[in-house]
Scaffold this active site. Sequence first.
Site, PDB file in Angstrom:
ATOM      1  N   GLU A 130       0.455  -1.484  -0.052  1.00  0.00           N
ATOM      2  CA  GLU A 130       0.257   0.012   0.300  1.00  0.00           C
ATOM      3  C   GLU A 130       1.140   1.429   0.603  1.00  0.00           C
ATOM      4  O   GLU A 130       1.990   1.470   0.674  1.00  0.00           O
ATOM      5  CB  GLU A 130      -0.578  -0.073   1.206  1.00  0.00           C
ATOM      6  CG  GLU A 130      -1.533   1.052   1.051  1.00  0.00           C
ATOM      7  CD  GLU A 130      -3.058   1.446   2.385  1.00  0.00           C
ATOM      8  OE1 GLU A 130      -2.394   0.403   3.343  1.00  0.00           O
ATOM      9  OE2 GLU A 130      -3.081   1.857   1.968  1.00  0.00           O
ATOM     10  N   ALA A 271       2.221   0.049  10.723  1.00  0.00           N
ATOM     11  CA  ALA A 271       2.012  -1.018  10.248  1.00  0.00           C
ATOM     12  C   ALA A 271       0.642  -1.645   8.987  1.00  0.00           C
ATOM     13  O   ALA A 271       0.122  -0.387   8.638  1.00  0.00           O
ATOM     14  CB  ALA A 271       0.704  -1.449  11.652  1.00  0.00           C
ATOM     15  N   MET A 272       0.070  -2.606   8.462  1.00  0.00           N
ATOM     16  CA  MET A 272      -0.123  -3.370   7.483  1.00  0.00           C
ATOM     17  C   MET A 272      -1.039  -4.043   7.577  1.00  0.00           C
ATOM     18  O   MET A 272      -0.092  -5.010   8.342  1.00  0.00           O
ATOM     19  CB  MET A 272       0.789  -3.048   6.468  1.00  0.00           C
ATOM     20  CG  MET A 272       0.352  -3.093   5.358  1.00  0.00           C
ATOM     21  SD  MET A 272      -0.616  -1.832   4.066  1.00  0.00           S
ATOM     22  CE  MET A 272      -2.020  -2.520   3.343  1.00  0.00           C
ATOM     23  N   GLU A 273      -2.283  -3.541   7.254  1.00  0.00           N
ATOM     24  CA  GLU A 273      -3.510  -4.745   7.702  1.00  0.00           C
ATOM     25  C   GLU A 273      -3.491  -6.069   6.232  1.00  0.00           C
ATOM     26  O   GLU A 273      -4.523  -6.902   6.002  1.00  0.00           O
ATOM     27  CB  GLU A 273      -5.132  -4.048   7.386  1.00  0.00           C
ATOM     28  CG  GLU A 273      -5.325  -3.373   5.835  1.00  0.00           C
ATOM     29  CD  GLU A 273      -4.398  -1.747   5.719  1.00  0.00           C
ATOM     30  OE1 GLU A 273      -3.534  -1.504   6.431  1.00  0.00           O
ATOM     31  OE2 GLU A 273      -5.336  -1.787   4.651  1.00  0.00           O
ATOM     32  N   ASN A 274      -2.505  -6.362   5.230  1.00  0.00           N
ATOM     33  CA  ASN A 274      -2.411  -7.462   4.240  1.00  0.00           C
ATOM     34  C   ASN A 274      -3.079  -8.711   4.740  1.00  0.00           C
ATOM     35  O   ASN A 274      -2.737  -9.401   6.165  1.00  0.00           O
ATOM     36  CB  ASN A 274      -1.073  -7.506   3.826  1.00  0.00           C
ATOM     37  CG  ASN A 274       0.095  -6.556   4.163  1.00  0.00           C
ATOM     38  OD1 ASN A 274       0.170  -5.783   3.244  1.00  0.00           O
ATOM     39  ND2 ASN A 274       0.715  -6.634   4.822  1.00  0.00           N
ATOM     40  N   HIS A 306      -6.631  -2.081  14.832  1.00  0.00           N
ATOM     41  CA  HIS A 306      -6.455  -1.193  13.583  1.00  0.00           C
ATOM     42  C   HIS A 306      -6.656  -2.053  12.795  1.00  0.00           C
ATOM     43  O   HIS A 306      -7.432  -2.091  11.896  1.00  0.00           O
ATOM     44  CB  HIS A 306      -5.767   0.009  14.093  1.00  0.00           C
ATOM     45  CG  HIS A 306      -6.478   1.082  12.592  1.00  0.00           C
ATOM     46  ND1 HIS A 306      -6.376   2.029  12.413  1.00  0.00           N
ATOM     47  CD2 HIS A 306      -4.808   0.654  11.349  1.00  0.00           C
ATOM     48  CE1 HIS A 306      -6.975   2.349  11.023  1.00  0.00           C
ATOM     49  NE2 HIS A 306      -5.844   1.621   9.975  1.00  0.00           N
ATOM     50  N   GLU A 307      -4.871  -2.511  12.764  1.00  0.00           N
ATOM     51  CA  GLU A 307      -5.092  -3.904  11.384  1.00  0.00           C
ATOM     52  C   GLU A 307      -5.723  -5.164  11.585  1.00  0.00           C
ATOM     53  O   GLU A 307      -6.395  -5.333  10.630  1.00  0.00           O
ATOM     54  CB  GLU A 307      -3.749  -4.397  11.849  1.00  0.00           C
ATOM     55  CG  GLU A 307      -2.520  -2.870  11.789  1.00  0.00           C
ATOM     56  CD  GLU A 307      -2.189  -2.311  10.616  1.00  0.00           C
ATOM     57  OE1 GLU A 307      -3.102  -2.283   9.393  1.00  0.00           O
ATOM     58  OE2 GLU A 307      -2.628  -0.537  11.017  1.00  0.00           O
ATOM     59  N   HIS A 310      -9.355  -3.285  10.128  1.00  0.00           N
ATOM     60  CA  HIS A 310      -9.495  -3.580   8.495  1.00  0.00           C
ATOM     61  C   HIS A 310      -9.715  -4.698   7.723  1.00  0.00           C
ATOM     62  O   HIS A 310     -10.399  -5.230   6.306  1.00  0.00           O
ATOM     63  CB  HIS A 310      -8.221  -3.699   8.254  1.00  0.00           C
ATOM     64  CG  HIS A 310      -7.658  -2.020   8.012  1.00  0.00           C
ATOM     65  ND1 HIS A 310      -7.906  -0.928   7.442  1.00  0.00           N
ATOM     66  CD2 HIS A 310      -6.741  -1.301   7.922  1.00  0.00           C
ATOM     67  CE1 HIS A 310      -8.428   0.097   7.622  1.00  0.00           C
ATOM     68  NE2 HIS A 310      -6.721   0.248   7.951  1.00  0.00           N
ATOM     69  N   GLU A 329     -10.110   3.603   6.264  1.00  0.00           N
ATOM     70  CA  GLU A 329      -9.071   4.496   7.874  1.00  0.00           C
ATOM     71  C   GLU A 329      -9.658   5.707   8.388  1.00  0.00           C
ATOM     72  O   GLU A 329      -9.921   5.193   9.570  1.00  0.00           O
ATOM     73  CB  GLU A 329      -7.800   5.371   6.947  1.00  0.00           C
ATOM     74  CG  GLU A 329      -6.790   5.064   6.282  1.00  0.00           C
ATOM     75  CD  GLU A 329      -6.274   3.308   7.125  1.00  0.00           C
ATOM     76  OE1 GLU A 329      -6.581   3.484   7.704  1.00  0.00           O
ATOM     77  OE2 GLU A 329      -5.930   2.101   5.696  1.00  0.00           O
TER      78      GLU A 329
END
Length: 866
Positions: A130, A271-274, A306-307, A310, A329
């Site tokens: 992202e 962080a990232m929600e992959n 949060h992640e 998502h 978001e």
Amino acid sequence: MADIQSANAPAPLVVRRQDYRPPDWLVPEIELDFLLDPACTTVRARLSVSRNGAHDRALRLDGDELTPVEVKVDGRPLGSGESKMDGGALIIPLSGGVHQVETLVELAPEHNSKLMGLYASGGLLCTQCEAEGFRRITFFPDRPDILSRYSVRMEADKTRYPILLSNGDPVAQGELSGGRHWARWTDPYPKPCYLFALVAGDLACNSDSFVTMSGREVKLGIWVKEADLSRTGHAMQALKNSMAWDERVYGREYDLDVFNIVAVADFNFGAMENKGLNIFNSRYILADPETATDADYDGVEGVVAHEYFHNWSGNRVTCRDWFQLSLKEGFTVFRDQNFSADMGSEAVKRIEDVRVLRAAQFQEDAGPLAHPVRPESYMEISNFYTATIYNKGAELIRMIALMLGPDRFRAATDLYFKRHDGEAATCEDFVRAMEEGGGVDLTQFRRWYEQAGTPHVRASLTHDPVTQTAELLLEQNTPPTPGQPEKLPFALPLRTALFDRGSGGSAGEMLLMLTQKQQRFTFKGFAVAPILSINRGFSAPVIVETDRSQADLAFLSAHDDDPFARYEAMQQLMVNALVGHVAGQALDAAAIITAIRDTVTDPHLDGAFIAEAIRLPSEAYLGDQMVQVDPDAIHEARDALQGRIGRELESLWRELHVRNRANGFSLSPAAKGARKLRNGALVYLVASGAADGAALAFSQFDEADNMTERQSALATLANGRSEEREAALDIFYNRYRDDPLTLDKWFQTQAFASHPDTVDLVEELGRHPDFTLANPNRVRSLFGAFAGNQWAFHHRSGKGYRLVADCIIALDKLNPQTAARLVPPLGRWRRFDEGRAGLMRSELQRILGQPGLSKDVTEQVSKSLD
Ligand code: TRP
Ligand code: ZN
């Protein structure tokens, strides 16, 4: 056969929301094959593509710094002339409706300093896609409205990379000769490419499991370096709590059999929600009492939630295009805020969230980078991961939830998830689901998505003793923002109460809807003029202006039954006194000191709330209240008030400091509250000028069994000049020099210090052997913290501006995304005196004059100069 010239137009410099067009080609399936190696990784991609609608346009595959080694269509290698490059993109004319397109590229992850795409971090290989990182891994139509099923094969050296992870479920693995091995993962849920992830490395796992509401068992794994395993417990608990909360509050169940999280040291964001494989900045996973503060623990809990959230608000329902970013978001921030409120204190969480909103978003909304929650255009999408998209976006959802009430809001979110599951949706889709599911008309409310700027609401309460009525006049006005000179009135919900001076009570709360520019509300049955409590709980993200007296604010600070309003009254008391003092009035501290004493000694209040309420507003927030910011005068005024409060209540601070000393570490709300209050007391105690101040701070630093008290004492010492200051900094450095996350605190504490030499110290720290531009956390700890230190950054010499500009210029060559995030503080020049404004502008111009400047920094700097 499509003409090679008729491919889509080249990527424009500015992308506009209005130009959205459905994709020409879809990619229902993709197979990826990675031969992983830090120096040279090869990526083979097999895309099944299908023409979307009747047209003869070529297939356009985005690429960024990629060279095609091989291109095949339906198994046949293409000759030269059968495809072409257009900028970074690969254009392939295709004749039929469906084809298989295969590409082969080579990457060098160890040289990927942008941390976008596939990169190396601390011996691992990991990805960040992202918003537009997937195009740095393979040729692909990199836009969120193309949803594909992924099958991923990874092959690597087994000793260096024993663990191979990707999205979805592991389906097969095997050994190969030469010490190599492989694994295949498939993800049954079609997803946009920004949610793709892989990780390879020597990782240890904290394994656990969660049984979902329908009785399915999900395997949970948090993957870190072996040495960090003992610091993953809090994140795991937060994950399980999040999974249960999303089931209970939104009816959302997890949908795969495994859920993995990996912590990496070098990461551009939080962080990232992959899908099924979240990748985290290690600072939001690792926590133990020795190295993490209570705020760090809360950060871990909030970001893990949060992640995880998502998975529904972002992954199952994703965004049609990046202008819809707040769809996932804003909603997800709203969800994580409420989760954290439920896990701890709702009142304190709201106070913290509003503080962040005001510090980051109100400032953004008032400056050259202001943009609507749904922007109209961008040059570089990475620049739009902003407080406006995230935090103001969350406030919009909060207002909708308030207007609907809990039951109708739940019905509306159920409808939204049901209607758009598996789709790439828009903010408009969300609002429509809220209207239909909630049974309301949000026509005017939509302006919140379109218009930038923070509304000012003037509230004037008048009283007529003859008719015994109180009349409230509300007027709203939103200042112009770039490209939006005129604003239409917003629809905004104001939770309001009127307090009786005699009894100290109110007749209850009302929800007033302000929809016009000017509106009057009358209230009957008030023999005496009541006191106005408005925007309680911060129900609308606006700036309220009232002419309430210091006495009325003091009354509310003692009697208001809404904790946020009570806190707010206290803050307003302090702001009025400080702003008045900066404008030349004598410092009027009496009402404040009384209010602080009453708050601290109120037996009904908890420690964390008291600590929030008695804390002085930051120098930056005070600056925001003034037409022109005078950093030196603000610093002096705040220091003076802090000293006065310190001296006049010295015995109280001493008593609090002793009484809130814990006997053993606990993360209970009471223990966290006690630490917060103890630290607040220490600040005032040292500010009082008491002879033993530094010694007390040093012993707190020295004896602490937790980082909250240790860092807080260090920060208090760092503000002054003392032997203890130097000693504590040395001890801290030597104790934590090998732990990067804790060493970040050493840099950050010094960069944020209210100390006359901070600017010189930051220059020195920039040359410290432990400082590196390669790690975003380290850069933010030093230069990010410094740029937020109003008094030091705005040193009249302009040296602070030069340091930050130098950092931006150097970092832009390595990591433009992180460099661009340092620009906004320099862009606030309009708010300062001519001398400072000129110095800030010339640094911006110097940056803009650099050859080869990235799109990221160019956009932020040129907008800031406009
Ligand atoms: N979607 C991520 C989040 O908010 C944001 C994010 C992670 C991101 N990594 C990024 C944004 C890199 C831009 C660049 O949870
Ligand atoms: Zn997010």
